[in-house]
Write a protein that holds these residues in place. Structure first.
Motif, PDB file in Angstrom:
ATOM      1  N   UNK A   1      46.116  37.463  49.303  1.00 50.01           N
ATOM      2  CA  UNK A   1      45.296  36.784  48.287  1.00 50.01           C
ATOM      3  C   UNK A   1      46.216  36.098  47.283  1.00 50.01           C
ATOM      4  N   UNK A   2      45.818  34.907  46.848  1.00 48.68           N
ATOM      5  CA  UNK A   2      46.446  34.275  45.687  1.00 48.68           C
ATOM      6  C   UNK A   2      45.351  34.123  44.642  1.00 48.68           C
ATOM      7  N   UNK A   3      45.511  34.719  43.473  1.00 50.33           N
ATOM      8  CA  UNK A   3      44.426  34.704  42.485  1.00 50.33           C
ATOM      9  C   UNK A   3      45.003  34.614  41.075  1.00 50.33           C
ATOM     10  N   UNK A   4      44.360  33.818  40.237  1.00 51.61           N
ATOM     11  CA  UNK A   4      44.890  33.641  38.877  1.00 51.61           C
ATOM     12  C   UNK A   4      43.770  33.397  37.864  1.00 51.61           C
ATOM     13  N   UNK A   5      43.940  34.026  36.694  1.00 48.39           N
ATOM     14  CA  UNK A   5      43.140  33.632  35.533  1.00 48.39           C
ATOM     15  C   UNK A   5      44.135  33.088  34.507  1.00 48.39           C
ATOM     16  N   UNK A   6      44.581  31.876  34.749  1.00 49.71           N
ATOM     17  CA  UNK A   6      45.604  31.276  33.879  1.00 49.71           C
ATOM     18  C   UNK A   6      45.069  30.964  32.498  1.00 49.71           C
ATOM     19  N   UNK A   7      43.751  30.764  32.408  1.00 50.87           N
ATOM     20  CA  UNK A   7      43.179  30.379  31.105  1.00 50.87           C
ATOM     21  C   UNK A   7      43.473  31.425  30.030  1.00 50.87           C
ATOM     22  N   UNK A   8      43.713  32.689  30.444  1.00 48.69           N
ATOM     23  CA  UNK A   8      44.028  33.731  29.460  1.00 48.69           C
ATOM     24  C   UNK A   8      45.466  33.615  28.942  1.00 48.69           C
ATOM     25  N   UNK A   9      46.292  32.798  29.616  1.00 46.89           N
ATOM     26  CA  UNK A   9      47.713  32.699  29.253  1.00 46.89           C
ATOM     27  C   UNK A   9      48.101  31.288  28.824  1.00 46.89           C
ATOM     28  N   UNK A  10      47.100  30.449  28.556  1.00 47.66           N
ATOM     29  CA  UNK A  10      47.380  29.075  28.138  1.00 47.66           C
ATOM     30  C   UNK A  10      47.349  28.960  26.630  1.00 47.66           C
ATOM     31  N   UNK A  11      48.300  28.208  26.100  1.00 47.01           N
ATOM     32  CA  UNK A  11      48.332  27.941  24.666  1.00 47.01           C
ATOM     33  C   UNK A  11      47.537  26.659  24.421  1.00 47.01           C
ATOM     34  N   UNK A  12      46.342  26.820  23.898  1.00 51.07           N
ATOM     35  CA  UNK A  12      45.484  25.651  23.691  1.00 51.07           C
ATOM     36  C   UNK A  12      45.898  24.832  22.462  1.00 51.07           C
TER      37      UNK A  12
ATOM     38  N   UNK B   1      34.609  34.818  30.163  1.00 52.19           N
ATOM     39  CA  UNK B   1      35.438  35.737  29.362  1.00 52.19           C
ATOM     40  C   UNK B   1      35.579  37.107  30.018  1.00 52.19           C
ATOM     41  N   UNK B   2      34.483  37.582  30.618  1.00 54.03           N
ATOM     42  CA  UNK B   2      34.527  38.928  31.201  1.00 54.03           C
ATOM     43  C   UNK B   2      34.852  38.909  32.702  1.00 54.03           C
ATOM     44  N   UNK B   3      35.295  37.767  33.209  1.00 51.78           N
ATOM     45  CA  UNK B   3      35.621  37.646  34.638  1.00 51.78           C
ATOM     46  C   UNK B   3      37.147  37.725  34.779  1.00 51.78           C
ATOM     47  N   UNK B   4      37.615  38.605  35.658  1.00 51.09           N
ATOM     48  CA  UNK B   4      39.067  38.830  35.749  1.00 51.09           C
ATOM     49  C   UNK B   4      39.651  38.271  37.046  1.00 51.09           C
ATOM     50  N   UNK B   5      40.967  38.319  37.116  1.00 50.86           N
ATOM     51  CA  UNK B   5      41.658  37.895  38.345  1.00 50.86           C
ATOM     52  C   UNK B   5      41.174  38.720  39.541  1.00 50.86           C
ATOM     53  N   UNK B   6      41.033  40.037  39.352  1.00 52.39           N
ATOM     54  CA  UNK B   6      40.616  40.880  40.493  1.00 52.39           C
ATOM     55  C   UNK B   6      39.172  40.592  40.897  1.00 52.39           C
ATOM     56  N   UNK B   7      38.315  40.219  39.923  1.00 50.08           N
ATOM     57  CA  UNK B   7      36.922  39.854  40.286  1.00 50.08           C
ATOM     58  C   UNK B   7      36.923  38.637  41.208  1.00 50.08           C
ATOM     59  N   UNK B   8      37.704  37.623  40.815  1.00 49.10           N
ATOM     60  CA  UNK B   8      37.748  36.392  41.621  1.00 49.10           C
ATOM     61  C   UNK B   8      38.400  36.677  42.973  1.00 49.10           C
ATOM     62  N   UNK B   9      39.470  37.477  42.949  1.00 49.49           N
ATOM     63  CA  UNK B   9      40.183  37.812  44.188  1.00 49.49           C
ATOM     64  C   UNK B   9      39.260  38.535  45.162  1.00 49.49           C
ATOM     65  N   UNK B  10      38.460  39.471  44.633  1.00 46.54           N
ATOM     66  CA  UNK B  10      37.563  40.242  45.507  1.00 46.54           C
ATOM     67  C   UNK B  10      36.514  39.324  46.144  1.00 46.54           C
ATOM     68  N   UNK B  11      36.023  38.355  45.368  1.00 44.15           N
ATOM     69  CA  UNK B  11      35.018  37.431  45.923  1.00 44.15           C
ATOM     70  C   UNK B  11      35.613  36.589  47.052  1.00 44.15           C
ATOM     71  N   UNK B  12      36.827  36.084  46.826  1.00 46.72           N
ATOM     72  CA  UNK B  12      37.493  35.289  47.868  1.00 46.72           C
ATOM     73  C   UNK B  12      37.784  36.169  49.091  1.00 46.72           C
ATOM     74  N   UNK B  13      38.204  37.412  48.831  1.00 43.14           N
ATOM     75  CA  UNK B  13      38.556  38.329  49.925  1.00 43.14           C
ATOM     76  C   UNK B  13      37.352  38.617  50.809  1.00 43.14           C
ATOM     77  N   UNK B  14      36.200  38.874  50.195  1.00 46.45           N
ATOM     78  CA  UNK B  14      35.004  39.197  50.988  1.00 46.45           C
ATOM     79  C   UNK B  14      34.610  38.018  51.876  1.00 46.45           C
ATOM     80  N   UNK B  15      34.796  36.796  51.354  1.00 49.14           N
ATOM     81  CA  UNK B  15      34.481  35.616  52.181  1.00 49.14           C
ATOM     82  C   UNK B  15      35.460  35.498  53.350  1.00 49.14           C
ATOM     83  N   UNK B  16      36.733  35.777  53.080  1.00 47.80           N
ATOM     84  CA  UNK B  16      37.740  35.709  54.157  1.00 47.80           C
ATOM     85  C   UNK B  16      37.458  36.771  55.220  1.00 47.80           C
TER      86      UNK B  16
END
Ligand code: UT7
Length: 329
Positions: free
Chosen positions: A141-152, A51-66
């Protein structure tokens, strides 16, 4: 365009959140079945961010690995481009948030929104900055938190998507290597087949838009499907031809991961068996702009792409947009 300098990927990285949600888990949320999802799409699971993890958090993690893979430090990054349709906020851009998180302050930074084609678009924009000599190292970077925009409550869309991020560092490479050719395109007349209605200036957030569930993704799946099958094949063939190559020269395909039937059609056009195609939608679903860079990073780390190989990257998405390129490793 004839490049002034040859530009290639000098390092990749990816990050997918821990929480795995299987098709059986989805059966508990909407009226669906593992069998339907698997046979119609090939998807077996997806991962959702905390819940508290954002697109930029995930993007930054991928970026540091790259950056680690490319042996590049934050102060060497000249430009950050984030392809995303699920930014942390409308303002500031996710790229600026990533810049701060990875300590690349001072670099240029902006977002680019071409939905699932986001990473391939970002790569082509970044390539041109490096090719002209304006910049030396561009982080895409390509990064997405689609779960925040899905209609369950909408089984036709919520079973398809997942969260994640992938990144690549672009830089000058020796002549004859790197990105050999590319194609970007869009058909805005079909924009409404894949959309989020509310939250922009046309329909600002209101009690009514919330009540009508207008902040979620809606899609005319079969329209997107028909477009995707056509464009994935034609864009792939076009970039092979533009690079002055034949299908026999292509060793590997990294496609957007929306549907196994769409991927198979593209592979067939390129005469490639599925062993020569990176497939991760079985585990991750469709991560939109993150699908291609995550699949690319996996293929490289698994040793499926080797020095000397020629790889096609191809994707399509909302807009409707598409992009493809050939990379010589
Ligand atoms: O990255 C870009 C974004 N999206 C895409 O690329 C998606 C492209 N489109 C597709 O992959 C496919 O069109 C879908 C997977 C979305 C749908 O597959 P389809 O074979 O085109 O199915 P459909 O939409 O024609 O639906 C067939 C049936 C319908 O039932 P009826 O009307 O035939 O009784 C749907 O209500 O399947 C039903 N259905 C479901 N059933 C169980 C739709 N979603 C589900 C579900 N579980 N999750």
């Amino acid at each position: 365009m004839k490049s002034l300098r040859s530009v290639g990927i000098i390092g990749t990285g990816s990050y997918v959140p821990e929480r795995k949600v299987t098709n059986f888990d989805m059966e508990k949320i909407v009226d669906t079945s593992d069998e339907w999802i698997r046979t119609r799409t090939g998807i077996g699971a997806r991962h959702f961010a905390a819940d508290d993890e954002t697109t930029s958090d995930m993007a930054a993690k991928a970026a540091l690995k790259a950056m680690e893979a490319a042996n590049v430090t934050a102060d060497e990054i000249d430009l950050i481009i984030v392809g995303t349709l699920t930014p942390d906020m409308l303002l500031p851009s996710t790229a600026c948030l990533v810049q701060d998180k990875i300590g690349a302050n001072g670099s240029a930074a902006f977002d680019l929104e071409t939905a699932c084609s986001g990473f391939i678009y970002a790569m082509e924009v970044g390539r041109n900055f490096v090719a002209t000599g304006m910049y030396n190292k561009v982080l895409v970077i390509g990064a997405e938190k689609l779960s925040s925009f899905l209609d369950f409550e909408d089984r036709a869309t919520c079973v398809l998507f997942g969260d994640g991020a992938g990144a690549a560092v672009l830089g000058p490479v020796e002549d004859g290597k790197g990105i050999l050719s590319s194609e970007l395109g869009a058909d805005g007349s079909k924009g409404m087949v894949l959309k989020i209605d509310a939250g922009g200036c046309k329909m600002p957030a209101s009690e009514q838009t919330l009540k009508d569930r207008l902040h979620y993704i809606t899609m005319d799946g079969s329209e997107v499907f028909k477009f995707a099958v056509r464009i994935m094949g034609s864009a792939s063939l076009n970039v092979v031809e533009k690079a002055g190559l034949t299908l026999d020269d292509i060793n590997f395909l990294v496609p957007h991961q929306a549907n196994m039937r769409i991927i198979s059609a593209a592979a067939k056009k390129l005469n490639l068996p599925l062993e020569k195609v990176q497939i991760n939608l079985t585990e991750y679903g469709n991560m939109s702009a993150a699908s291609v860079p995550v699949a690319l990073d996996q293929a490289i780390r698994e040793g499926k792409i080797k020095e000397g190989d020629k790889t096609v990257l191809v994707g399509f998405g909302g807009g409707l947009t598409w992009g493809a390129c050939v990379i010589q490793w």
